[in-house]
Design a protein around this motif. Structure first.
Motif, short mmCIF file in Angstrom:
data_model
loop_
_atom_site.label_atom_id
_atom_site.label_comp_id
_atom_site.label_asym_id
_atom_site.label_seq_id
_atom_site.Cartn_x
_atom_site.Cartn_y
_atom_site.Cartn_z
N PRO A 132 -1.04 20.31 10.88
CA PRO A 132 -1.52 18.99 11.25
C PRO A 132 -0.35 18.06 11.57
O PRO A 132 0.78 18.32 11.20
CB PRO A 132 -2.25 18.52 9.99
CG PRO A 132 -1.58 19.22 8.89
CD PRO A 132 -1.12 20.54 9.43
N GLN A 240 -5.33 17.69 14.28
CA GLN A 240 -5.37 19.02 13.69
C GLN A 240 -4.17 19.85 14.13
O GLN A 240 -3.64 20.63 13.37
CB GLN A 240 -6.66 19.72 14.08
CG GLN A 240 -6.89 20.97 13.28
CD GLN A 240 -8.19 21.64 13.65
OE1 GLN A 240 -8.90 21.18 14.54
NE2 GLN A 240 -8.49 22.71 12.98
N THR A 247 -8.93 15.22 16.76
CA THR A 247 -8.63 14.22 15.74
C THR A 247 -9.39 14.55 14.47
O THR A 247 -10.60 14.76 14.49
CB THR A 247 -9.09 12.83 16.22
OG1 THR A 247 -8.62 12.64 17.54
CG2 THR A 247 -8.55 11.75 15.32
N LEU A 248 -8.67 14.59 13.37
CA LEU A 248 -9.32 14.85 12.10
C LEU A 248 -9.71 13.54 11.41
O LEU A 248 -10.71 13.46 10.72
CB LEU A 248 -8.38 15.62 11.17
CG LEU A 248 -8.16 17.09 11.51
CD1 LEU A 248 -7.12 17.65 10.57
CD2 LEU A 248 -9.45 17.86 11.38
N PHE A 249 -8.86 12.53 11.58
CA PHE A 249 -9.11 11.29 10.85
C PHE A 249 -8.58 10.14 11.67
O PHE A 249 -7.51 10.23 12.28
CB PHE A 249 -8.41 11.34 9.48
CG PHE A 249 -8.53 10.05 8.73
CD1 PHE A 249 -7.47 9.15 8.70
CD2 PHE A 249 -9.69 9.74 8.06
CE1 PHE A 249 -7.58 7.96 8.01
CE2 PHE A 249 -9.80 8.54 7.36
CZ PHE A 249 -8.74 7.66 7.34
#
Lengths: 339, 325
Positions: A132, A240, A247-249
């Motif tokens: 990440p 990621q 996009t993870l967050f």
């Protein structure tokens, strides 16, 4: 005969340590006795242990960073002996080029600093091949060179890492904690490191931001002095892949610095704009077609005719009394005295 | 007419169509801005009961941010390397107990949140977090044979050069020096003020003494006193008496005569209308002093004691005295 690859030792540091250890041994029992009394023992040099955890961090920046960022980068390189430097990258290149640079340098973590508008500093932290990556906005930078940071530590000594318990509460913060640990922790028996642990990095969370501090451990009872550098990280996005990927967050509390500046400007000019709007409305009203009120509908509402009085004609002339003079007893005397 | 009908229709949901049309005619400006909510849509929404009568304010929908918890967990699992603690040296803890804050009675929030704007509190929070980590880590490090204390003669390259450290030391010393200087200057100023006061007092005392001496001499010359006490110098007597009267006078405040004059002529004192011959003033006996009225009781007794010392002799006696000389 193949030229032997020269192993890069920690410059003079490791040599000095080795020399010191040898000197101690040579000086004989006296020295050891005296030091043993004080309970301070010189540890074995680092090259005695096997360096297993091969962690290397590439620290570099884009073009257009200012002096403070440059100093911050240098300070981070000083603090982290497992780091490598690289030349400035042109911003025109795409970000995934950085992955290739990391591969060439044989690094598996990367800290990339990027400046926009010569004002805002963004920091990318990523785990190079697949892992990440995070993009931060960096604020409140104070470097090692500031005179208020009075602590000092060995160059390349291993740090203790101290995290706020809030890092365990959110999943994205847990991911960040792992990433920080792997990036900032100096591996055990790294050839450029020193065997002592004499400073501590703290990562704390306040106001939805991550605050970084670096303290020197003076005494065993826990008295600390700040060494620096110090900065504040504001999470923007977590991806990621390394410098890309889904996009993870996304941080809901993040406000881009442009928007922030815009808000400030708007707040300061809001009053002025209101006044201007009022003026314009008044102008418009002045030139509007207005109704000419010829007849007032409500004029007769309170019309109460007065009482009729009989007409009185005066026939006798009123008597004229002689004009009475005001009594001025002393004025005559005064006038006489004056003349 | 339009006003009355619209008020009635607000209560009656069935006549929404006419109501909306009238409203639209009156307030077309706001409607044109939001093209998403067309008139027909508004009418439909009102019919369905989604819109209630009254002021309807437009709010932007809160932006939904990505938070892929599953993805994050998976990523974390892939990322984490199982390393022994000695490789990572990481600790997670709350800040150490702050004895001072507890003594003062203001503990920080229990869940560990700290106000980022209060600089001092925030820095203390970070400091104490680091402290707690250090206290926890030291025994563990000892067990693993890792040292934290550096011997005094261990010379190695430091993160900050010696030059930098001397600069820092110089700055600290200069700061302290400035502080001390300002302290000294303040003290000196105070002393000077005090010294000036003392000087003035001494001068006044001397003048007073001189005056008293001259008065005493004059009295003797005129024959009012025949004692030569004043020549003995300032011994206990006049000093004690002077102190007593001085203290007394200070306590008493200004003279009664001075007070009455201030009341009559000074600022804020009533000028006229102080004496009225009314029933109240006639019946008011607060200013009656029996001693004064009955002659202070010194009619008989005072004459002997007082007359001998201070009474100035009459004209004929003085003339005789003069001629005798």
């Amino acid at each position: 005969n193949m030229p032997t690859k020269r192993k890069r030792r920690g410059n003079s540091a490791a040599e000095k340590k080795a020399k010191q250890a040898r000197l101690m041994l040579e000086e004989g029992l006296d020295a050891i006795d005296s030091t043993a009394q004080q309970e301070i023992v010189v540890p074995a040099p680092v090259s005695m242990g096997k360096w297993k955890n091969k962690e290397r961090v590439l620290i570099f920046s884009s073009r257009g960073v200012n002096f403070r960022t440059r100093h911050l980068m240098n300070d981070l390189r000083t603090m982290m002996p497992h780091s490598k430097a690289d030349t400035k990258m042109d911003r025109k290149d795409k970000l995934f080029v950085i992955n290739e640079v990391c591969e060439i340098k044989n690094c598996n973590k990367c800290l990339y600093f990027e400046a926009k508008k010569k004002q805002d500093l963004y920091m990318w932290m990523s785990n190079s091949p697949h892992g990440p990556s995070v993009k931060f906005l960096v604020q409140n930078i104070h470097t090692l060179a500031e005179l208020k940071m009075t602590g000092n530590c060995l160059k390349g000594s291993r740090p203790l890492l101290s995290f706020d318990p809030k890092f365990d509460k959110e999943p994205h913060l847990a991911l960040l904690k792992e990433l920080f640990t792997q990036t900032f922790a100096t591996p055990h028996y790294h050839p450029k490191s020193q065997p002592f642990v004499d400073h501590v990095f703290t990562f704390s969370i306040a106001d939805n931001r991550i605050w970084f501090r670096n303290y020197q451990i003076i005494e065993e009872d826990g008295s600390l002095v700040e060494i620096g550098p110090r900065f504040v990280l504001n999470i923007i996005k977590i991806f990621q892949g390394s410098f890309g990927g889904p996009t993870l967050f996304e941080n809901p509390h993040f406000q881009s610095p442009n928007m922030h500046r815009r808000e400030l400007r708007q707040a300061s000019t809001a009053k002025l704009r209101e006044k201007q709007m009022l003026k314009e409305i008044q102008k418009m009203k002045r030139f509007e077609n207005k109704e000419v009120a010829t007849k007032d509908v409500t004029a007769d509402v309170f019309a109460t005719p007065g009482q009729e009085k009989p007409v009185h004609i005066q026939e006798v002339e009123p008597s004229q009394e002689p004009h009475k003079r005001k009594p001025k007893p002393f004025k005559r005397r005064r006038m006489q005295m004056r003349s | 007419m339009t006003l009355e009908t619209s008020i009635e229709d607000m209560e009656d949901l069935e006549e929404d169509m006419e109501d909306l049309e009238e409203d639209e005619q009156l307030g077309t400006d706001s409607e044109e801005e939001d093209s998403e909510l067309s008139d027909s849509e508004l009418q439909d929404a009102f019919a369905k009961g989604l819109l209630k009568p009254g002021m309807n304010v437009l709010t932007t929908k809160s932006k939904t941010c990505v938070n892929n918890v599953e993805g994050i967990r998976q990523c974390l699992a892939e990322l984490s390397k199982s390393l022994p603690w000695v490789e990572r040296l990481d600790l997670t803890n709350l800040p150490a107990e702050d004895i001072l804050a507890r003594a003062e009675g203001k503990l920080p929030a229990a869940d560990g949140t700290v106000n980022a704007d209060d600089d001092f509190q925030r820095e203390m929070f970070f400091y104490r977090q680091a402290q707690a980590s250090v206290l926890e880590a030291l025994p563990r490090l000892k067990k693993l044979n890792i040292f934290t204390k550096r011997p005094g003669d261990y010379f190695a390259e430091m993160a900050k050069s010696d030059q930098q450290m001397t600069k820092i030391r110089k700055k600290l010393i200069s700061k302290q020096a400035i502080l001390e200087k300002s302290e000294k200057a303040k003290k000196l100023r105070e002393q000077r003020k005090f010294g000036k006061k003392v000087q003035v007092e001494v001068i006044q005392k001397r003048q007073k003494e001189k005056k008293d001496m001259m008065n005493a001499v004059k009295k003797y010359q005129k024959g009012m006193t025949d004692k030569l006490d004043f020549l003995d110098g300032d011994q206990k007597g006049p000093a004690a008496a002077g102190q007593k009267t001085k203290g007394d006078a200070a306590k008493r405040g200004p003279n009664a005569k001075r007070k009455s004059k201030d009341d009559r002529f000074g600022f804020g004192g009533k000028k006229s209308g102080k004496k009225w011959n009314t029933k109240e003033s006639h019946n008011d006996v607060s200013t009656f002093r029996s001693k004064t009225a009955h002659g202070k009781g010194g009619k008989g007794g005072k004459k002997g004691g007082k007359g001998a010392q201070n009474k100035r002799p009459g004209k004929s006696v003085r003339k005789k005295m003069k001629s005798h000389k």
